[in-house]
Design an enzyme around this catalytic site. Structure first.
Site, PDB file in Angstrom:
ATOM      1  N   GLU A   1       0.049   1.053 -10.080  1.00 28.30           N
ATOM      2  CA  GLU A   1      -0.012   1.675  -8.747  1.00 28.30           C
ATOM      3  C   GLU A   1      -0.315   0.640  -7.679  1.00 28.30           C
ATOM      4  O   GLU A   1      -1.196  -0.205  -7.870  1.00 28.30           O
ATOM      5  CB  GLU A   1      -1.095   2.762  -8.765  1.00 28.30           C
ATOM      6  CG  GLU A   1      -0.759   3.961  -7.952  1.00 28.30           C
ATOM      7  CD  GLU A   1       0.429   4.724  -8.540  1.00 28.30           C
ATOM      8  OE1 GLU A   1       1.553   4.514  -8.058  1.00 28.30           O
ATOM      9  OE2 GLU A   1       0.212   5.527  -9.465  1.00 28.30           O
TER      10      GLU A   1
ATOM     11  N   ASP B   1       4.081  -2.305  -6.504  1.00 32.57           N
ATOM     12  CA  ASP B   1       5.523  -2.521  -6.264  1.00 32.57           C
ATOM     13  C   ASP B   1       5.821  -3.332  -5.008  1.00 32.57           C
ATOM     14  O   ASP B   1       6.870  -3.962  -4.922  1.00 32.57           O
ATOM     15  CB  ASP B   1       6.329  -1.207  -6.302  1.00 32.57           C
ATOM     16  CG  ASP B   1       6.019  -0.232  -5.179  1.00 32.57           C
ATOM     17  OD1 ASP B   1       4.982  -0.394  -4.499  1.00 32.57           O
ATOM     18  OD2 ASP B   1       6.815   0.710  -4.990  1.00 32.57           O
TER      19      ASP B   1
ATOM     20  N   SER C   1       2.806  15.760  -2.341  1.00 37.85           N
ATOM     21  CA  SER C   1       1.914  15.787  -3.501  1.00 37.85           C
ATOM     22  C   SER C   1       1.908  14.451  -4.218  1.00 37.85           C
ATOM     23  O   SER C   1       1.208  14.263  -5.191  1.00 37.85           O
ATOM     24  CB  SER C   1       2.370  16.878  -4.466  1.00 37.85           C
ATOM     25  OG  SER C   1       3.676  16.578  -4.918  1.00 37.85           O
TER      26      SER C   1
ATOM     27  N   LEU D   1       4.640  13.206  -5.666  1.00 36.58           N
ATOM     28  CA  LEU D   1       5.646  13.220  -6.736  1.00 36.58           C
ATOM     29  C   LEU D   1       7.029  12.869  -6.172  1.00 36.58           C
ATOM     30  O   LEU D   1       8.053  13.193  -6.754  1.00 36.58           O
ATOM     31  CB  LEU D   1       5.665  14.583  -7.443  1.00 36.58           C
ATOM     32  CG  LEU D   1       4.334  15.015  -8.069  1.00 36.58           C
ATOM     33  CD1 LEU D   1       4.459  16.392  -8.707  1.00 36.58           C
ATOM     34  CD2 LEU D   1       3.847  14.011  -9.107  1.00 36.58           C
ATOM     35  N   SER D   2       7.019  12.239  -5.022  1.00 39.26           N
ATOM     36  CA  SER D   2       8.237  11.663  -4.428  1.00 39.26           C
ATOM     37  C   SER D   2       9.285  12.665  -3.985  1.00 39.26           C
ATOM     38  O   SER D   2      10.478  12.486  -4.254  1.00 39.26           O
ATOM     39  CB  SER D   2       8.887  10.669  -5.397  1.00 39.26           C
ATOM     40  OG  SER D   2       8.081   9.555  -5.514  1.00 39.26           O
TER      41      SER D   2
ATOM     42  N   SER E   1      10.236  12.903  -1.008  1.00 39.01           N
ATOM     43  CA  SER E   1      11.102  12.215  -0.037  1.00 39.01           C
ATOM     44  C   SER E   1      12.091  11.274  -0.733  1.00 39.01           C
ATOM     45  O   SER E   1      13.271  11.253  -0.375  1.00 39.01           O
ATOM     46  CB  SER E   1      10.300  11.505   1.054  1.00 39.01           C
ATOM     47  OG  SER E   1       9.274  10.756   0.508  1.00 39.01           O
TER      48      SER E   1
ATOM     49  N   ASP F   1       9.594   4.473  -6.127  1.00 38.26           N
ATOM     50  CA  ASP F   1       9.944   5.901  -6.140  1.00 38.26           C
ATOM     51  C   ASP F   1      11.454   6.102  -6.203  1.00 38.26           C
ATOM     52  O   ASP F   1      11.967   6.861  -7.025  1.00 38.26           O
ATOM     53  CB  ASP F   1       9.394   6.603  -4.894  1.00 38.26           C
ATOM     54  CG  ASP F   1       7.888   6.443  -4.778  1.00 38.26           C
ATOM     55  OD1 ASP F   1       7.274   6.001  -5.761  1.00 38.26           O
ATOM     56  OD2 ASP F   1       7.350   6.755  -3.715  1.00 38.26           O
TER      57      ASP F   1
HETATM   58  C1  GLA Z   1       4.131   5.356  -2.798  1.00 32.25           C
HETATM   59  C2  GLA Z   1       5.231   4.367  -2.424  1.00 32.25           C
HETATM   60  C3  GLA Z   1       5.590   3.483  -3.609  1.00 32.25           C
HETATM   61  C4  GLA Z   1       4.335   2.854  -4.229  1.00 32.25           C
HETATM   62  C5  GLA Z   1       3.246   3.903  -4.464  1.00 32.25           C
HETATM   63  C6  GLA Z   1       1.946   3.292  -4.909  1.00 32.25           C
HETATM   64  O1  GLA Z   1       4.592   6.267  -3.755  1.00 32.25           O
HETATM   65  O2  GLA Z   1       6.380   5.038  -1.985  1.00 32.25           O
HETATM   66  O3  GLA Z   1       6.511   2.499  -3.218  1.00 32.25           O
HETATM   67  O4  GLA Z   1       3.864   1.796  -3.445  1.00 32.25           O
HETATM   68  O5  GLA Z   1       3.008   4.665  -3.303  1.00 32.25           O
HETATM   69  O6  GLA Z   1       2.073   2.730  -6.168  1.00 32.25           O
END
Ligand code: GLA
Length: 387
Positions: A33, A36, A125, A127-128, A130, A174
């Site tokens: 985490e 990236d 939340s 969980l991406s 977007s 993500d």
């Molecule tokens: C968000 C960002 C990712 C990453 C995480 C943390 O999800 O979109 O690129 O940096 O936070 O690991």
């Protein structure tokens, strides 16, 4: 689902012409985490929940978007000629951003579209939702305009649009996890060069349980960009004594030897997290390959502790839910996932213990925080598809 979506599309946009149903997943990050954007490793997987769309190409320049998640906003219209970020366009700034990014990279996206979206990822939340919307839109464009774009490029275009159109300086994790998802596999991605490897998620008799704190967060209003610049500053200090281009290049030993070069103590803590978390991710994948789930779980816990004390992106809700999770029988590991500051935590729990786990964590959480958490026992799915 497919039938219902087609029906809704026809209600909103009419039934003339050709249209198809598309899907792109959400993702959960198991470990790695805030690494990236530091040239480190991440270990996410795509989920079977995600974003659906029905899309049709038009004969004019009009873009017409509708979301079943935001029915009150109605159809939001714009044009494919020079798309611009507009606050009043609300969530449609994500698909608009992808169209803008595609055009900017020279792809001939030169006709309007009608698109109906529906997502079953809880919003904000972690969980991406977007990234799922972005990759899905890119995938639709690829299909409607017969573009020669790989899935990795779809991920990069999604990230580019989020960085430059929607103003969030996110890394690539993500969008990459969404675009490259593979059923029952997690993706071990090296963000330094985008090389990756699929790792079978053989969890035996255990399940992935996502715990949603229901504390909403948006990357834009979080301290995400601030953390990023703290890491960049720490790197600049280290570069005075060490020839490195990213924190992800450092071993733990190198960090210990050279950390005093980082002048600001807060930035030193942020860099420590980035270096150690990257190494933990490498170790976690090795552990998984050896079927050592116990070690994998321990590394997840260490990841949370580091995000709590060194990176400081957890908060009372995430800490409470993870601490409650770790007290339960059958738990193998638990940690916050995504950007932090709210959103979700992820845990690995023995299947037979899942019901009690949810019951107990739910109670402990609401007793302390004052509102309910939500729990999802998830499956690991594929990247974008036409249904
Ligand atoms: C968000 C960002 C990712 C990453 C995480 C943390 O999800 O979109 O690129 O940096 O936070 O690991």
């Amino acid at each position: 689902m497919k039938k219902e979506l087609l029906q809704k599309f026809e209600e909103v946009f009419g039934s003339e012409g050709e249209y198809q149903v598309y899907f792109a997943p959400g993702r959960v990050n198991l470990i790695g985490e805030h690494t990236d954007y530091n040239g480190g490793h991440v270990f996410p997987c795509a989920l079977t929940i995600g974003t659906y769309a029905v899309a049709r190409k038009r004969n004019d320049d009009k873009l017409r978007f509708y979301s079943l998640n935001f029915k009150g906003l109605g159809v939001i219209e714009s044009t494919i000629v020079n798309p611009e970020y507009k606050k009043e366009d609300d969530w449609t700034n994500y698909p608009k951003g992808v169209i803008w990014a595609m055009q900017k990279k020279g792809y001939p996206v030169n006709a309007g579209m009608d698109v109906l979206y529906f997502g079953n990822i809880p919003n904000a939340s972690g969980l991406s939702s977007s990234a799922s919307l972005e990759v899905l839109t890119g995938f639709i464009l690829r299909n409607l305009f017969s573009l020669k774009v790989t899935n990795t490029e779809l991920a990069l275009i999604g990230q580019y649009s989020e960085n430059n159109f929607n103003g969030v300086n996110c890394g690539i994790m993500d969008q990459f996890a969404v675009a490259m998802g593979k059923k029952n596999n997690a993706i071990f991605l090296d963000t330094a060069d985008l090389s990756y490897e699929y790792a079978p998620l053989d969890l035996g008799d255990a399940k992935i349980v996502i715990m949603n704190t229901n504390k909403k967060r948006g990357l834009g209003d979080s301290k995400y960009n601030e953390r990023r610049s703290e890491c960049e500053s720490a790197l600049r200090d280290l570069q005075k004594v060490l020839p490195v281009t990213a924190l992800g290049e450092l071993t733990e030993e190198q960090f210990e030897e050279y950390q005093s070069a980082i002048i600001d103590p807060i930035q030193r803590k942020r860099a420590k997290h980035a270096v150690y978390e990257n190494q933990r991710t490498i170790k976690a994948v090795e552990a998984l390959k050896k079927n050592d789930l116990t070690l994998f779980g321990k590394l997840m816990i260490a990841s949370h502790v580091s995000l709590q004390y060194d990176y400081e992106v957890t908060g009372i809700e995430l800490d409470t839910i993870v601490e409650a999770a770790l007290r339960q029988e059958g738990v193998i590991g638990a940690r916050m996932t995504g950007a932090g500051f709210g959103g979700c935590a992820v845990s690995i729990v023995k299947e037979a213990a899942v019901d009690n786990f949810i019951k107990n964590v739910s109670k402990e959480y609401s007793d302390k925080i004052g509102y309910l958490a939500a729990f999802y026992v998830v499956e690991v799915g594929d990247g974008p598809v036409i249904l």
